[in-house]
Structures are given as structure tokens and as C-alpha cells.
Design an enzyme around this catalytic site. Structure first.
Site, short mmCIF file in Angstrom:
data_model
loop_
_atom_site.label_atom_id
_atom_site.label_comp_id
_atom_site.label_asym_id
_atom_site.label_seq_id
_atom_site.Cartn_x
_atom_site.Cartn_y
_atom_site.Cartn_z
N LYS A 139 0.96 -1.20 0.06
CA LYS A 139 -0.04 -0.12 -0.15
C LYS A 139 0.85 1.36 0.02
O LYS A 139 2.27 1.38 0.27
CB LYS A 139 -1.06 -0.15 1.20
CG LYS A 139 -1.93 -1.09 1.16
CD LYS A 139 -2.95 -1.00 2.42
CE LYS A 139 -3.93 -2.04 2.08
NZ LYS A 139 -4.88 -2.03 3.42
N TYR B 104 -12.43 -1.45 -3.98
CA TYR B 104 -12.88 -1.66 -2.59
C TYR B 104 -14.57 -1.59 -2.64
O TYR B 104 -15.03 -1.38 -1.60
CB TYR B 104 -12.11 -0.58 -1.45
CG TYR B 104 -10.92 -1.28 -1.16
CD1 TYR B 104 -10.87 -2.45 -0.19
CD2 TYR B 104 -9.75 -0.34 -1.25
CE1 TYR B 104 -9.57 -2.77 0.06
CE2 TYR B 104 -8.58 -0.81 -0.61
CZ TYR B 104 -8.46 -2.23 -0.07
OH TYR B 104 -7.27 -2.36 0.55
N ASN C 98 -1.98 0.08 6.92
CA ASN C 98 -1.69 -1.42 7.35
C ASN C 98 -0.52 -1.96 6.25
O ASN C 98 -0.50 -3.20 6.41
CB ASN C 98 -2.71 -2.19 8.07
CG ASN C 98 -3.67 -2.54 6.83
OD1 ASN C 98 -3.62 -1.80 5.61
ND2 ASN C 98 -4.79 -3.31 6.99
N HIS D 110 -2.11 -5.50 1.46
CA HIS D 110 -3.60 -6.07 1.09
C HIS D 110 -3.30 -7.45 0.79
O HIS D 110 -2.15 -7.80 0.07
CB HIS D 110 -4.20 -5.22 0.10
CG HIS D 110 -5.33 -5.99 -0.43
ND1 HIS D 110 -6.52 -6.04 -0.12
CD2 HIS D 110 -5.36 -6.79 -1.41
CE1 HIS D 110 -7.45 -6.75 -0.57
NE2 HIS D 110 -6.88 -7.25 -1.61
N GLU E 195 -10.12 -9.68 -8.04
CA GLU E 195 -8.74 -8.62 -7.70
C GLU E 195 -7.64 -8.66 -8.69
O GLU E 195 -7.00 -7.79 -9.32
CB GLU E 195 -8.14 -8.72 -6.01
CG GLU E 195 -9.33 -8.24 -5.29
CD GLU E 195 -9.14 -8.32 -3.78
OE1 GLU E 195 -8.05 -8.92 -3.50
OE2 GLU E 195 -9.81 -8.14 -3.04
P1 ATP Z 1 -7.05 -5.95 2.82
O1 ATP Z 1 -8.61 -6.04 2.51
O2 ATP Z 1 -6.57 -4.76 2.74
O3 ATP Z 1 -6.32 -7.09 2.71
P2 ATP Z 1 -8.29 -6.99 5.70
O4 ATP Z 1 -9.08 -7.99 4.74
O5 ATP Z 1 -7.67 -7.46 6.80
O6 ATP Z 1 -7.33 -6.13 4.68
P3 ATP Z 1 -10.76 -5.40 5.37
O7 ATP Z 1 -11.90 -5.85 6.39
O8 ATP Z 1 -10.91 -6.09 4.07
O9 ATP Z 1 -9.38 -5.84 5.83
O10 ATP Z 1 -10.74 -3.65 5.34
C1 ATP Z 1 -9.84 -3.53 3.95
C2 ATP Z 1 -9.01 -2.12 4.50
O11 ATP Z 1 -9.72 -1.21 4.99
C3 ATP Z 1 -7.90 -2.54 5.68
O12 ATP Z 1 -6.85 -3.20 5.20
C4 ATP Z 1 -7.72 -1.23 6.04
O13 ATP Z 1 -6.74 -0.47 5.17
C5 ATP Z 1 -9.11 -0.80 6.20
N1 ATP Z 1 -9.79 -0.76 7.40
C6 ATP Z 1 -10.45 -1.91 7.90
N2 ATP Z 1 -10.94 -1.50 8.68
C7 ATP Z 1 -10.93 -0.38 9.25
C8 ATP Z 1 -11.39 0.91 10.09
N3 ATP Z 1 -11.94 0.25 11.44
N4 ATP Z 1 -10.75 1.97 10.18
C9 ATP Z 1 -10.17 2.51 9.26
N5 ATP Z 1 -9.77 1.45 7.99
C10 ATP Z 1 -10.20 0.24 8.23
MG MG Z 2 -10.07 -7.70 2.85
#
Ligand code: ATP
Ligand code: MG
Length: 139
Positions: free
Chosen positions: A9, A49, A112, A115, A126
Site C-alpha cells: 500500500k 474496494y 496497514n 493487502h 482482484e
Molecule cells: P485488506 O482487504 O486490505 O487485505 P483486510 O481483509 O484485513 O485487509 P478489510 O476488512 O477487508 O481488512 O478492510 C480493508 C481495508 O480497510 C483494511 O486493510 C484497512 O486498510 C481498512 N480498514 C479496515 N477496517 C478499518 C477501520 N475500522 N478503520 C479504518 N480503516 C479500516
Molecule cells: Mg479485505
């Protein structure tokens, strides 16, 4: 064999962690089948997303993902989807296991570092989002 989409990211690219993340990917035994630097527009990030469009953080997340260059990779390995998510660690770096990418390089639940696709269907969507029409190396 299974494929997954990984993204380094914008936060991790800006912090010059691309090399360190790629080193972990290679050490863990994944084959890199495609890799490129992308600069997403806000609309690109919203499309990627789209499943999260009702979430309260959608605007902030898509602004972050379009804030600077990111690296997208097609990774291949047995059980690649699950294994890449294990290597990344929990979404929230503060809750991620020691030694995981998000624990070591993530700053917050949003910023974080990486992804990973979460299921076979999302991986297919994706991978096509970034690599449609691209012949993956070794395929
Ligand atoms: P990713 O899809 O990026 O691999 P993930 O599957 O662990 O991560 P998701 O629930 O799909 O998490 O959320 C997608 C992304 O949205 C997260 O990686 C993070 O960058 C962001 N995100 C998730 N939860 C929050 C939150 N509570 N507040 C802000 N950003 C969030
Ligand atoms: Mg995810």
C-alpha cells in the site's frame, strides 16, 4: 496451485519498505507471477474496494489508497490466499502477531502496509482488476 493479489500500500511504498516486503514474499516461497507500480485514482480505489462502500471508513480508505504509488503483485503458491494473509498478520497492526508484515510495517488499522485477497472469488476479481489481459509469468 493458487493465486492471490497482494498490494504493497502507499504507506509502505512511501516508507521504502517495498524491498523488505518482497524479501518476505520470496523467503516464504511464493512465486511472483506479475508485479507493477500503480497510482490509483480515487475512482480506481473505489472500484477495487466496492465491497466496502457502505463502511464508515470507505472515503478515508479510498483516499489513502489513491494518495501515492502502490505495488500490485500476483502471487502463486499452494494455499496462497491463506498463507499470504498469515504472513501479513491481522488487519490492525497492533493486534498482528510479532514478525508479521503489518506488525512490523503498519502504522494503524487503515495504514496497514499491505493487502491480500480473502477468498478464491475475490482473488479472481482482484487479479483481473490489475492484470486483466496480462499473461502471468510461468503460467
Ligand atoms: P485488506 O482487504 O486490505 O487485505 P483486510 O481483509 O484485513 O485487509 P478489510 O476488512 O477487508 O481488512 O478492510 C480493508 C481495508 O480497510 C483494511 O486493510 C484497512 O486498510 C481498512 N480498514 C479496515 N477496517 C478499518 C477501520 N475500522 N478503520 C479504518 N480503516 C479500516
Ligand atoms: Mg479485505
Amino acid at each position: 496451485m493458487e493465486r492471490t493479489l497482494a498490494i504493497i500500500k502507499p504507506d509502505a511504498v512511501a516508507a521504502r519498505h517495498v524491498g523488505a516486503v518482497v524479501e518476505r514474499i520470496e523467503s516464504a516461497g511464493f512465486e511472483i507471477r506479475a508485479m507493477r507500480l500503480v497510482r490509483l485514482s480515487q475512482a480506481d480505489a473505489e472500484g477495487f474496494y466496492a465491497v466496502h462502500r457502505e463502511r464508515p471508513f470507505f472515503g478515508s480508505l479510498t483516499a489513502f489508497m489513491s494518495s501515492g504509488p502502490a505495488v500490485v503483485l500476483a502471487l502463486e503458491a499452494p494455499d496462497a490466499i491463506r498463507r499470504w494473509r498469515t504472513l501479513m498478520g491481522a488487519t490492525d497492526p497492533a493486534k498482528a502477531e510479532p514478525g508479521t508484515i503489518r506488525r512490523d510495517f503498519g502504522a494503524s488499522i487503515e495504514h496497514n502496509a499491505t493487502h491480500g485477497s480473502d477468498a478464491a472469488e475475490t482473488a479472481a476479481f482482484e487479479l483481473a482488476y490489475f492484470f486483466a489481459g496480462v499473461t502471468l509469468a510461468g503460467a
